[in-house]
Design a protein around this motif. Structure first.
Motif, mmCIF file in Angstrom:
data_model
loop_
_atom_site.group_PDB
_atom_site.id
_atom_site.type_symbol
_atom_site.label_atom_id
_atom_site.label_comp_id
_atom_site.label_asym_id
_atom_site.label_seq_id
_atom_site.Cartn_x
_atom_site.Cartn_y
_atom_site.Cartn_z
ATOM 1 N N UNK A 161 0.836 -1.201 0.000
ATOM 2 C CA UNK A 161 0.000 0.000 0.000
ATOM 3 C C UNK A 161 0.876 1.259 0.000
ATOM 4 N N UNK A 162 1.930 1.235 0.830
ATOM 5 C CA UNK A 162 2.841 2.396 0.914
ATOM 6 C C UNK A 162 3.464 2.678 -0.452
ATOM 7 N N UNK A 163 3.819 1.605 -1.146
ATOM 8 C CA UNK A 163 4.426 1.772 -2.477
ATOM 9 C C UNK A 163 3.467 2.471 -3.423
ATOM 10 N N UNK A 164 2.241 1.937 -3.481
ATOM 11 C CA UNK A 164 1.244 2.530 -4.368
ATOM 12 C C UNK A 164 0.946 3.966 -3.954
ATOM 13 N N UNK A 165 0.858 4.158 -2.651
ATOM 14 C CA UNK A 165 0.560 5.483 -2.128
ATOM 15 C C UNK A 165 1.640 6.477 -2.564
ATOM 16 N N UNK A 166 2.893 6.061 -2.436
ATOM 17 C CA UNK A 166 4.031 6.930 -2.770
ATOM 18 C C UNK A 166 4.023 7.300 -4.255
ATOM 19 N N UNK A 167 3.710 6.297 -5.082
ATOM 20 C CA UNK A 167 3.730 6.516 -6.531
ATOM 21 C C UNK A 167 2.498 7.272 -7.014
ATOM 22 N N UNK A 168 1.326 6.843 -6.544
ATOM 23 C CA UNK A 168 0.076 7.358 -7.111
ATOM 24 C C UNK A 168 -0.421 8.636 -6.453
ATOM 25 N N UNK A 169 0.171 9.007 -5.308
ATOM 26 C CA UNK A 169 -0.282 10.224 -4.632
ATOM 27 C C UNK A 169 0.379 11.463 -5.218
ATOM 28 N N UNK A 170 1.413 11.263 -6.031
ATOM 29 C CA UNK A 170 2.150 12.417 -6.553
ATOM 30 C C UNK A 170 3.298 12.806 -5.646
#
Lengths: 294, 272
Positions: free
Chosen positions: A202-211
């Motif tokens: 989740x952290x990975x996706x959050x880091x990438x997809x949050x901008x």
């Protein structure tokens, strides 16, 4: 009749007062807990500025080598300002150890004390997170102010009052959205006891997809295979952008007018959805939870 | 020494057995680790869609830069596998008094504290790094000379030694501070400087920073020098950096030993 109504009103106001007192007590406990290890906390706060230094030099080198003045609508100064603003947003929306803490309490059984006490666990977590953030801001305000003042040359002129109000609102919403998203994530432990890998993913996706990693606008030219739909369009369908990109883009004037109003409404809608999902997952999770022994 | 090698291999075997007991979790950890790496590679590809190189005239165009990234992956995989899991446990050991049981054992405390737990899932990144390195080098216009290939593994060991020294000094800070949950964060932030070529740190602020991260905390030597040995010709200055890297590795390990022993001497037990 009148006496009964007065008594009910008295009880209601007492209930509110007791609720507020409980919240205040929880806040004080958390403040004391956070300040117990001050040097570790202060060190952690100051260190968060280190990655921005690398990003400033990296993008300066990229602009120097490409001889461009503009990448995806951002000048070099814009990009530096963007990273600084995402740091401010992440100071609101990031929830270190929240999901991990919840899953640990489910795994080791300590969650059961909240099930037998007249305390709303989600409410308790929210109060402790507010305390956590308050202490963080007290410690971090000076380094943040110093860095933003030092880097003021990278920022465009300050926006109008209405935009600043929208920016502050988007920050507060990002805090709540971040909280309910991560609290929900932690409650997955009711189904899978070991969720550290899920949290990391989740952290990975959050880091990438949050901008947080780079402005989402940079994905605007990357096709998805669907005519007229870029990768940026797909990313914008998710709630992640409100936890980093959106407030920064509002301050930089990348999102204005009705687009800004629409963005805020979508952020509120995501928040309502996540509150509902969090409450539902807690309800379903506690239904299947079993605790044994002392 | 043989005793320590035997204990080291026993620890490694125990951790491998533990990892294989929870195979799904191990697989997930490998996948998330690879996910983080893939995300970074995607970010670099995005950057190279805007620019032919990183830093004007630096020579770090796409393939040399990916050799640089691969070198970083290999070094970090070794460190993350061998040392980081043990070091990150130290925080709680100091806070709860668990360190006491380590200190009374008839073994070197630094050895026990820095090498008792391994994370084999981190090796996945190293393997991908190796593949990326081979691909990058095959794309070079000219193959690196034999001396570069001979120096490369030695410089990798030096890079690992510099990072090990840094971990041990951070662990010493944990002992002195009572708790240092920021240990892992600090590690991430400080190694962040080594993720990009040293040439990006230029200008009135960049030059002093580059000097600081080369001569004081030699973090910029860790990846830059081995990767530069393969990707660029070994000129006079490059030889100087090679010598400096060997010296920095020796000093880092030696200094970290002194600092760790001094921190242990000031340790106050937290247990009853």
């Amino acid at each position: 009749m009148s006496t009964a109504a007065n008594s009910e009103s008295h009880h209601t106001s007492c209930g509110w007062l007791l609720g507020l007192r409980s919240w205040w007590r929880m806040l004080i406990i958390c403040l004391e807990e956070r300040l117990a290890y001050r040097s570790d906390f202060a060190l952690g706060t100051v260190m968060r500025f280190l990655p921005i230094v690398t990003q400033v030099f990296l993008w300066t080198a990229v602009f120097a080598a490409s001889s461009r003045t503009d990448i995806a609508g951002y000048s070099r100064d814009n990009i530096v300002a963007y990273y600084l603003l995402t740091m401010v947003t992440r100071a609101f929306s990031s929830m270190p150890s929240l999901a991990g803490g919840i899953s640990r309490s489910v795994r080791d059984g300590s969650v059961k004390k909240y099930l037998i006490q007249p305390i709303d666990y989600v409410g308790f977590l929210l109060a402790s997170r507010i305390a956590h953030k308050l202490v963080y801001y007290i410690v971090a305000i000076l380094p943040f102010a110093a860095v933003l003042f030092f880097c003021r040359g990278y920022f465009p002129p300050a926006p109008d009052g209405l935009t600043i109000a929208a920016y502050i609102l988007s920050l507060l919403l990002s805090f709540l959205l971040g909280f309910f998203m991560e609290a929900t994530l932690g409650m997955i432990a009711f189904w899978f006891l070991e969720v550290s890998s899920i949290i990391f993913a989740y952290m990975l996706f959050q880091y990438l997809l949050s901008g947080h990693m780079f402005p989402i606008d940079m994905l605007a030219d990357i096709p998805t295979g669907i005519t007229g739909v870029s990768l940026a369009d797909v990313v914008r369908l998710l709630p992640f952008e409100y936890t980093a990109y959106f407030p920064a883009a509002v301050w930089l004037g990348k999102i204005t007018g009705w687009e800004l109003v629409r963005g805020l409404l979508i952020e509120i809608a995501w928040l309502v959805i996540m509150i509902g999902v969090c409450r539902f997952v807690w309800w379903r999770g506690t239904k299947r939870y079993s605790g044994f022994g002392g | 020494m043989r005793r320590y090698i035997k204990i080291f291999s026993t620890f490694a075997r125990a951790c491998l057995v533990r990892d294989m007991t929870f195979r799904v979790n191990f697989l997930l950890e490998c996948l998330t680790s690879l996910g983080w790496m893939s995300m970074n590679l995607a970010f670099y590809l995005l950057i190279f869609s805007f620019t032919p190189e990183i830093g004007r005239g630096s020579g770090w165009s796409r393939e040399p830069f990916f050799a640089f990234v691969a070198t970083g992956l290999i070094i970090n995989a070794i460190v993350q596998t061998l040392f980081m899991p043990s070091a990150s446990e130290l925080t709680e050991m100091v806070r709860t008094g668990g360190l006491d049981s380590v200190l009374v054992r008839p073994l070197d405390a630094q050895f026990l504290l820095s090498m008792h737990r391994f994370d084999f899932s981190s090796m996945a990144n190293g393997l991908v790094g190796l593949g990326l390195l081979i691909w990058s080098v095959l794309c070079f216009p000219a193959a690196p000379p034999l001396i570069a290939w001979l120096l490369y593994p030695l410089l990798i060991v030096c890079g690992v030694a510099i990072l090990y020294g840094l971990i041990i000094m951070l662990a010493a800070a944990t002992i002195l501070m009572g708790r240092n949950q920021s240990l892992y964060d600090f590690w991430f932030y400080i190694t962040n400087f080594s993720r990009y070529p040293a040439e990006i740190y230029a200008g009135p602020w960049g030059d002093p920073l580059r000097s600081f991260c080369t001569f004081i905390i030699p973090i910029l030597l860790v990846v830059n020098v081995p990767a530069g040995t393969l990707a660029r010709p070994l000129s006079g200055e490059a030889w100087g950096m090679v010598v400096l890297t060997f010296a920095a590795a020796g000093i880092s390990v030696g200094l970290s030993r002194v600092v760790f022993q001094a921190a242990l001497a000031r340790y106050r037990s937290a247990s009853s």
